[in-house]
Design a protein around this motif. Structure first.
Motif, PDB file in Angstrom:
ATOM      1  N   PRO A 206       0.840  -1.206   0.000  1.00 48.78           N
ATOM      2  CA  PRO A 206       0.000   0.000   0.000  1.00 48.78           C
ATOM      3  C   PRO A 206       0.876   1.259   0.000  1.00 48.78           C
ATOM      4  O   PRO A 206       1.857   1.341   0.752  1.00 48.78           O
ATOM      5  CB  PRO A 206      -0.806  -0.126   1.298  1.00 48.78           C
ATOM      6  N   GLN A 207       0.497   2.218  -0.840  1.00 51.32           N
ATOM      7  CA  GLN A 207       1.352   3.391  -0.993  1.00 51.32           C
ATOM      8  C   GLN A 207       0.542   4.686  -0.977  1.00 51.32           C
ATOM      9  O   GLN A 207      -0.621   4.728  -1.386  1.00 51.32           O
ATOM     10  CB  GLN A 207       2.156   3.294  -2.290  1.00 51.32           C
ATOM     11  N   VAL A 208       1.201   5.745  -0.503  1.00 57.16           N
ATOM     12  CA  VAL A 208       0.636   7.093  -0.517  1.00 57.16           C
ATOM     13  C   VAL A 208       1.001   7.725  -1.855  1.00 57.16           C
ATOM     14  O   VAL A 208       2.176   7.756  -2.226  1.00 57.16           O
ATOM     15  CB  VAL A 208       1.182   7.941   0.646  1.00 57.16           C
ATOM     16  N   PHE A 209      -0.010   8.227  -2.563  1.00 60.17           N
ATOM     17  CA  PHE A 209       0.201   8.785  -3.896  1.00 60.17           C
ATOM     18  C   PHE A 209      -0.088  10.284  -3.910  1.00 60.17           C
ATOM     19  O   PHE A 209      -0.822  10.800  -3.069  1.00 60.17           O
ATOM     20  CB  PHE A 209      -0.730   8.098  -4.910  1.00 60.17           C
ATOM     21  N   PHE A 210       0.501  10.949  -4.891  1.00 60.24           N
ATOM     22  CA  PHE A 210       0.131  12.334  -5.152  1.00 60.24           C
ATOM     23  C   PHE A 210      -1.268  12.373  -5.754  1.00 60.24           C
ATOM     24  O   PHE A 210      -1.661  11.474  -6.498  1.00 60.24           O
ATOM     25  CB  PHE A 210       1.124  12.984  -6.122  1.00 60.24           C
ATOM     26  N   SER A 211      -2.009  13.435  -5.450  1.00 66.57           N
ATOM     27  CA  SER A 211      -3.334  13.594  -6.042  1.00 66.57           C
ATOM     28  C   SER A 211      -3.204  13.935  -7.518  1.00 66.57           C
ATOM     29  O   SER A 211      -2.126  14.289  -8.007  1.00 66.57           O
ATOM     30  CB  SER A 211      -4.114  14.690  -5.312  1.00 66.57           C
ATOM     31  N   ASN A 214      -1.479  17.213  -8.793  1.00 64.74           N
ATOM     32  CA  ASN A 214      -0.026  17.380  -8.754  1.00 64.74           C
ATOM     33  C   ASN A 214       0.589  16.728  -9.991  1.00 64.74           C
ATOM     34  O   ASN A 214       0.309  15.573 -10.303  1.00 64.74           O
ATOM     35  CB  ASN A 214       0.533  16.739  -7.481  1.00 64.74           C
ATOM     36  N   SER A 215       1.442  17.484 -10.695  1.00 64.42           N
ATOM     37  CA  SER A 215       2.046  16.971 -11.926  1.00 64.42           C
ATOM     38  C   SER A 215       2.920  15.746 -11.673  1.00 64.42           C
ATOM     39  O   SER A 215       3.187  14.963 -12.596  1.00 64.42           O
ATOM     40  CB  SER A 215       2.878  18.070 -12.596  1.00 64.42           C
ATOM     41  N   LEU A 216       3.370  15.544 -10.431  1.00 64.46           N
ATOM     42  CA  LEU A 216       4.191  14.375 -10.124  1.00 64.46           C
ATOM     43  C   LEU A 216       3.389  13.074 -10.203  1.00 64.46           C
ATOM     44  O   LEU A 216       3.970  11.998 -10.358  1.00 64.46           O
ATOM     45  CB  LEU A 216       4.814  14.516  -8.736  1.00 64.46           C
ATOM     46  N   ARG A 217       2.069  13.178 -10.086  1.00 66.45           N
ATOM     47  CA  ARG A 217       1.240  11.970 -10.142  1.00 66.45           C
ATOM     48  C   ARG A 217       1.460  11.240 -11.466  1.00 66.45           C
ATOM     49  O   ARG A 217       1.658  10.017 -11.500  1.00 66.45           O
ATOM     50  CB  ARG A 217      -0.230  12.356  -9.974  1.00 66.45           C
ATOM     51  N   ASP A 218       1.441  11.977 -12.557  1.00 70.38           N
ATOM     52  CA  ASP A 218       1.617  11.368 -13.873  1.00 70.38           C
ATOM     53  C   ASP A 218       2.990  10.720 -13.993  1.00 70.38           C
ATOM     54  O   ASP A 218       3.128   9.612 -14.529  1.00 70.38           O
ATOM     55  CB  ASP A 218       1.434  12.428 -14.958  1.00 70.38           C
ATOM     56  N   THR A 219       4.017  11.393 -13.468  1.00 68.16           N
ATOM     57  CA  THR A 219       5.376  10.846 -13.536  1.00 68.16           C
ATOM     58  C   THR A 219       5.485   9.540 -12.762  1.00 68.16           C
ATOM     59  O   THR A 219       6.055   8.550 -13.245  1.00 68.16           O
ATOM     60  CB  THR A 219       6.381  11.864 -12.977  1.00 68.16           C
TER      61      THR A 219
END
Length: 313
Positions: A206-211, A214-219
């Motif tokens: 299980p991991q915490v993700f960017f929403s 946030n442009s980092l989500r796509d990366t």
């Protein structure tokens, strides 16, 4: 009304020279001394004050022996006139400073770059002769590259520091620093015994993700797609520092930029070995915007620092 620089008051205009004459006369309370201080003749000063009173329709001055004093209306008007001239003079000085290489540079930065790279560049520029008279205004309220880009488009900033290069049709962008992504887990996690990890081995964690904002989500999603799929997502949030804080409290693991804050949190930082982890930071400015001498000097300074490899994120 006599000719000269004017400001509008409703449908009428006031001569700026007359306002200055009035303020000096109010301070000296003597036509002769005021005229000498202003470098004009006493009749010229008398004519200007008569024109000002006629324009306003109220007596501003009263005779007092060989001098004059302000009437009740003159006292009211003196406060307004002196404050107006002070603001005007201050504005002129600011513009002159900008023209001569000083002034204020308005910077916008996503929060991650506002903590490290932007202050580094601001400080090093202020140490140079061309930067000593320059002031900075740094806005670091946003964690999203899209928001600082909107501010740039709206003319709020001279430069922005972002993890996106902006629209190539309307902006210029300079890559100025490189960083990388790492994998973090709580200190008591089984992976905390390791120094590196393959993302393909973390797909069941299980991991915490960017929403999505946030442009980092796509990366990060692309990194996991290359590794074989997405892991279960325990929480989503916009800020990389908040992601790190949630991991420290046991809400999961995460892929995050390598941040200074990680050194102060109870997390273990693992190097990612099976995916490209480099990320690039950009300084962006509008192509069509007029740039002051200070802005041009700052851009050149950043280019020099990039060549030296002295900017870190």
């Amino acid at each position: 009304m006599s000719s000269g620089k004017c400001v509008r008051t409703g449908s009428d205009r006031l001569n700026l020279h007359h306002l200055r004459y009035f303020c000096v006369l109010a301070q000296t309370e003597h036509y002769g001394r005021a005229a000498r201080q202003l470098g004009i003749t006493q009749p010229s000063l008398s004519h200007a004050m008569a024109a000002l009173e006629q324009e306003l329709g109220l007596p501003l001055l009263e005779k007092q022996g060989r001098g004059v004093r302000l009437s009740r209306y003159g006292q009211q008007f003196y406060q307004t006139a002196s404050e107006t001239l002070a603001r005007l003079d201050a504005g002129v000085r600011r513009l002159q400073a900008t023209r001569e290489g000083g002034g204020t540079l308005r910077l916008g930065a996503v929060r991650g770059l506002a903590v490290t790279a932007a202050p580094q560049l601001m400080h090093s520029f202020r140490q140079q002769p061309e930067g000593r008279e320059v002031e900075f205004c740094l806005n670091s309220a946003s964690v999203l590259s899209s928001e600082v880009m909107q501010g740039l488009d709206a003319g709020k900033y001279d430069f922005v520091f972002s993890f996106r290069p902006g629209n190539p049709d309307t902006t210029e962008a300079l890559p100025f620093a490189f960083g990388k992504f790492v994998f973090i887990v709580p200190e008591n996690h089984p992976l905390a015994k390791q120094t590196s990890v393959r993302l393909q081995d973390t797909l069941d964690i299980p991991q915490v993700f960017f929403s999505q904002q946030n442009s980092l989500r796509d990366t990060v999603e692309k990194m996991f797609a290359r590794a074989g799929g997405l892991p279960p997502i325990s929480l989503e949030t916009e800020s990389d520092q908040v992601v790190a804080g949630l991991v420290a409290q046991g809400f999961g693991a995460a892929v995050v930029p390598q941040l200074q804050v990680l050194e102060s949190l109870p997390v273990k930082v693992l190097q990612i070995t099976d995916q490209p982890t480099e990320r690039m930071a950009w300084m962006v400015w509008r192509r069509d915007a007029w740039r002051s001498p200070a802005a041009k000097a700052f851009e050149q300074h950043v280019r020099t620092q990039v060549q030296k490899g002295s900017v870190t994120i």
